[in-house]
Design a protein around this motif. Sequence first.
Motif, PDB file in Angstrom:
ATOM      1  N   LEU A 234      50.545  51.371 -15.859  1.00 40.52           N
ATOM      2  CA  LEU A 234      50.788  52.694 -15.298  1.00 40.52           C
ATOM      3  C   LEU A 234      49.525  53.536 -15.316  1.00 40.52           C
ATOM      4  CD1 LEU A 234      52.743  54.916 -14.270  1.00 40.52           C
ATOM      5  CD2 LEU A 234      53.215  55.458 -16.669  1.00 40.52           C
ATOM      6  N   ILE A 235      48.805  53.519 -16.442  1.00 37.11           N
ATOM      7  CA  ILE A 235      47.561  54.293 -16.541  1.00 37.11           C
ATOM      8  C   ILE A 235      46.516  53.756 -15.574  1.00 37.11           C
ATOM      9  CG2 ILE A 235      45.678  54.940 -18.080  1.00 37.11           C
ATOM     10  CD1 ILE A 235      47.682  54.869 -20.390  1.00 37.11           C
ATOM     11  N   ARG A 236      46.392  52.424 -15.499  1.00 37.61           N
ATOM     12  CA  ARG A 236      45.392  51.834 -14.617  1.00 37.61           C
ATOM     13  C   ARG A 236      45.706  52.110 -13.150  1.00 37.61           C
ATOM     14  NH1 ARG A 236      45.726  47.119 -16.357  1.00 37.61           N
ATOM     15  NH2 ARG A 236      47.030  46.177 -14.734  1.00 37.61           N
ATOM     16  N   ASN A 237      46.979  51.960 -12.761  1.00 39.25           N
ATOM     17  CA  ASN A 237      47.359  52.223 -11.370  1.00 39.25           C
ATOM     18  C   ASN A 237      47.208  53.698 -11.025  1.00 39.25           C
ATOM     19  OD1 ASN A 237      48.026  49.513 -11.051  1.00 39.25           O
ATOM     20  ND2 ASN A 237      50.178  49.832 -11.587  1.00 39.25           N
ATOM     21  N   GLY A 238      47.564  54.575 -11.970  1.00 32.94           N
ATOM     22  CA  GLY A 238      47.385  56.001 -11.721  1.00 32.94           C
ATOM     23  C   GLY A 238      45.928  56.376 -11.540  1.00 32.94           C
ATOM     24  N   TYR A 239      45.064  55.768 -12.350  1.00 36.16           N
ATOM     25  CA  TYR A 239      43.633  56.049 -12.224  1.00 36.16           C
ATOM     26  C   TYR A 239      43.080  55.540 -10.893  1.00 36.16           C
ATOM     27  CZ  TYR A 239      38.608  55.682 -13.032  1.00 36.16           C
ATOM     28  OH  TYR A 239      37.249  55.770 -12.905  1.00 36.16           O
ATOM     29  N   SER A 240      43.507  54.341 -10.494  1.00 34.48           N
ATOM     30  CA  SER A 240      43.011  53.781  -9.232  1.00 34.48           C
ATOM     31  C   SER A 240      43.499  54.596  -8.041  1.00 34.48           C
ATOM     32  CB  SER A 240      43.451  52.323  -9.100  1.00 34.48           C
ATOM     33  OG  SER A 240      44.867  52.221  -9.091  1.00 34.48           O
ATOM     34  N   ARG A 241      44.773  55.021  -8.058  1.00 34.80           N
ATOM     35  CA  ARG A 241      45.284  55.842  -6.966  1.00 34.80           C
ATOM     36  C   ARG A 241      44.577  57.193  -6.911  1.00 34.80           C
ATOM     37  NH1 ARG A 241      50.424  53.866  -8.616  1.00 34.80           N
ATOM     38  NH2 ARG A 241      50.792  55.823  -9.734  1.00 34.80           N
ATOM     39  N   THR A 242      44.325  57.769  -8.080  1.00 33.46           N
ATOM     40  CA  THR A 242      43.623  59.057  -8.116  1.00 33.46           C
ATOM     41  C   THR A 242      42.216  58.924  -7.543  1.00 33.46           C
ATOM     42  OG1 THR A 242      44.882  59.733 -10.067  1.00 33.46           O
ATOM     43  CG2 THR A 242      42.837  60.904  -9.618  1.00 33.46           C
ATOM     44  N   ARG A 243      41.495  57.887  -7.948  1.00 30.84           N
ATOM     45  CA  ARG A 243      40.131  57.693  -7.447  1.00 30.84           C
ATOM     46  C   ARG A 243      40.134  57.424  -5.947  1.00 30.84           C
ATOM     47  NH1 ARG A 243      36.851  52.812  -9.982  1.00 30.84           N
ATOM     48  NH2 ARG A 243      38.488  51.714  -8.807  1.00 30.84           N
ATOM     49  N   GLU A 244      41.104  56.653  -5.475  1.00 27.14           N
ATOM     50  CA  GLU A 244      41.190  56.361  -4.043  1.00 27.14           C
ATOM     51  C   GLU A 244      41.487  57.621  -3.239  1.00 27.14           C
ATOM     52  OE1 GLU A 244      43.752  53.481  -0.998  1.00 27.14           O
ATOM     53  OE2 GLU A 244      44.116  53.445  -3.165  1.00 27.14           O
ATOM     54  N   THR A 245      42.393  58.454  -3.749  1.00 26.01           N
ATOM     55  CA  THR A 245      42.715  59.696  -3.041  1.00 26.01           C
ATOM     56  C   THR A 245      41.522  60.633  -2.990  1.00 26.01           C
ATOM     57  OG1 THR A 245      45.015  59.501  -3.802  1.00 26.01           O
ATOM     58  CG2 THR A 245      44.311  61.642  -2.962  1.00 26.01           C
ATOM     59  N   ASN A 247      38.321  59.785  -3.154  1.00 22.88           N
ATOM     60  CA  ASN A 247      37.278  59.225  -2.291  1.00 22.88           C
ATOM     61  C   ASN A 247      37.626  59.372  -0.810  1.00 22.88           C
ATOM     62  OD1 ASN A 247      35.770  58.446  -4.519  1.00 22.88           O
ATOM     63  ND2 ASN A 247      36.687  56.415  -4.617  1.00 22.88           N
ATOM     64  N   ASN A 248      38.902  59.244  -0.475  1.00 23.64           N
ATOM     65  CA  ASN A 248      39.307  59.284   0.934  1.00 23.64           C
ATOM     66  C   ASN A 248      39.588  60.687   1.443  1.00 23.64           C
ATOM     67  OD1 ASN A 248      39.125  56.480   1.022  1.00 23.64           O
ATOM     68  ND2 ASN A 248      41.289  56.183   0.517  1.00 23.64           N
ATOM     69  N   TYR A 249      40.210  61.525   0.611  1.00 21.59           N
ATOM     70  CA  TYR A 249      40.663  62.823   1.094  1.00 21.59           C
ATOM     71  C   TYR A 249      40.096  64.009   0.319  1.00 21.59           C
ATOM     72  CZ  TYR A 249      44.113  59.656   3.125  1.00 21.59           C
ATOM     73  OH  TYR A 249      44.713  58.632   3.795  1.00 21.59           O
ATOM     74  N   LEU A 254      44.244  65.690  -3.512  1.00 17.09           N
ATOM     75  CA  LEU A 254      44.888  65.187  -4.727  1.00 17.09           C
ATOM     76  C   LEU A 254      45.693  66.289  -5.415  1.00 17.09           C
ATOM     77  CD1 LEU A 254      45.283  62.986  -6.911  1.00 17.09           C
ATOM     78  CD2 LEU A 254      43.178  63.842  -7.970  1.00 17.09           C
ATOM     79  N   VAL A 255      45.087  67.471  -5.535  1.00 20.20           N
ATOM     80  CA  VAL A 255      45.776  68.592  -6.179  1.00 20.20           C
ATOM     81  C   VAL A 255      47.024  68.974  -5.395  1.00 20.20           C
ATOM     82  CG1 VAL A 255      45.562  71.016  -6.817  1.00 20.20           C
ATOM     83  CG2 VAL A 255      43.672  69.447  -7.256  1.00 20.20           C
ATOM     84  N   GLU A 256      46.918  68.978  -4.064  1.00 17.56           N
ATOM     85  CA  GLU A 256      48.071  69.348  -3.244  1.00 17.56           C
ATOM     86  C   GLU A 256      49.200  68.332  -3.375  1.00 17.56           C
ATOM     87  OE1 GLU A 256      49.077  70.441   1.436  1.00 17.56           O
ATOM     88  OE2 GLU A 256      47.044  69.882   0.819  1.00 17.56           O
TER      89      GLU A 256
END
Length: 637
Positions: A234-245, A247-249, A254-256
């Motif tokens: 869960l921590i690893r997937n959350g970190y990867s999704r956060t970094r991807e968001t 980098n892309n947007y 991310l805050v929104e």
Amino acid sequence: MSLCNLLRVPPIFIMDELFKTSFGFPDLADIVFPENNDFVNSTLSQIEISESAQYYKAIFLSFIKIIVSCLIFCSSSCLFVLPARYLYLVYFHVVSVGIVLLSYWANIQTLKVIYGKYENFETDALNKDVTWDLDGFIHLFSELQIAHFLYLLIRNLILQCCLSLVFDFLQVFTTNQPINKVFSFSFTIPTLVAFLPGTWRHGFLNTITVLSTLLPLFIMLKTLWLNLFTITNLIRNGYSRTRETINNYGISALVEVEWIRLQIPSVLRIFWAIRVLEQILYLLTDMEIQNETLFGAVKYLLIKGCDTFTAVLGMTSFVSYFCHYIGAFFQWVLLTDDVDDKSIGTISAVLFYILALQTGLTGLDPEKRFIRLYRNVCLLCAALLHYIHNVVNPLLMSLSASHNPSLNRHLRALLVCGFLIVFPITMLTYLWSHHSVSTWLLAVSSFNIEIIIKVLVSLAVYSLFLIDAYRTTFWEKLDDYVYYIKSFGNTVEFCFGIFLFLNGVYIMAFVSGGAVRASMMCIHAYFNIWCDARDGWRVFIKRRTAVKKIESLPEATSVQLSELDDVCAICYQNMESAKITKCNHYFHGVCLRKWLYVQDRCPLCHDILYKAETSNVQTQDTNHFQDLQNVIDADNS
């Protein structure tokens, strides 16, 4: 989803309590920097204290308290941002621990009662002569209070069975597999053992109770160990999704996304409502403040409702909620659906929280905090008036320019404009009659006077457009009149911006400073002073350049206009006066000037209207603009 919002409230209460204690830093400061030492003996006292073991022990305990507080704060923050599924699992585990502790407490309390009765039985009942007939058994039964013993044991047995069933259900829900019946049976072991003769020894039953409590705890530790990999993923997937968001947007996206997922405004409103309800219950039960007046009670609730950063966030969510509906009400009055990208609720929330941080609201004494809160609300009301003007001003311009015949819409817009004039005047009258002159009063007054002037400017432009709508001939001076009126309004707004900046400088230098105030002053100086001056100067240069170009063109005579007998190709209105371009085309001077704001080519043949002198004029205009920049930079330095 409302249940999920409610489950996110307890972590906020934990963080709120940590903010109340300031994470233990004041205790450490009191130990390291004692305030009650005399100046003469301060050095000696510090040496004596520092050489004592208690001094170092107190410092060590304070550091431990700070570290534990920070760990609890981080854990609460992680719990707050968990997805709904994992949030439910965490609460199921917490409830399971509570059930185990409740089972242990119930067993201990039941055994305590049994121990007392059993001691009386050994010392009193057995020393008496008992006849072994029916009357003797009835007497012995009543003397030993065996019915009471059985009632206690059976009641505890039923309670333990219920707790066992609930614990079993929670474990099945969290692990998707049933637990061994031996572990469920462990809840009732102490009560069942108490039924057996010869087991009523104090130490034996206590040992059985502790062991029966450790068995379910062992199950929970096993479940937690099995879910360790799930937590890691869960921590690893959350970190990867956060970094991807990010980098892309970007961070704002991310805050929104997280803001919407967590429904933070709703959670904060629930938190603040529960907090206020807690204070109301305290008011009703405390004898010292039970006889407070309604104003005193409201004042107490408002003071207690903003004593920590999390409490201010909760109050901010309610302010945002109310302001949103105020904006919706005025949009309903104006019959408009045009909503800005930034809602009034969001803007008011940001403004209210920045004002709280800028003025140090949470760190003030209760009486000063209430006064500061009152002043911040006055500033917020002034900001609301500016937002309402931003809603009604485009509507006024569209109604007048589109020749809208709807009298209802005109009256609604004019009614809102009247409110925007009457309310600030009433507010200014009240404030100046009840408060002495101060920097805050000057700031609120400037905001209110500014909104009055902006409304009058809007009404003046609206009136000009209405007059032009009912004219049968082309009004060539209309553009000049509108420009002069809007320039007056923009100049007044610019002067008020400079005044507010100087007022902030005075507050920064002589009243109260701070990083937040300094940052807001820099933002105000850039957007409300520098950007306005730059944009206004550019508009002025464009207009002056266009006027010079138009003045260099020849004026058409009445004979030429009668021979032409045509309309202006830009506005399609009859021409009583016109300018003749070098390509021999006729246009209204005002229309051609507006066209030159966009480009220098003829609207019909696209030939260059102004060749030779254009570069010189533009060079002079650029030099004037650079001179203005140098003056402003020198003033800022």
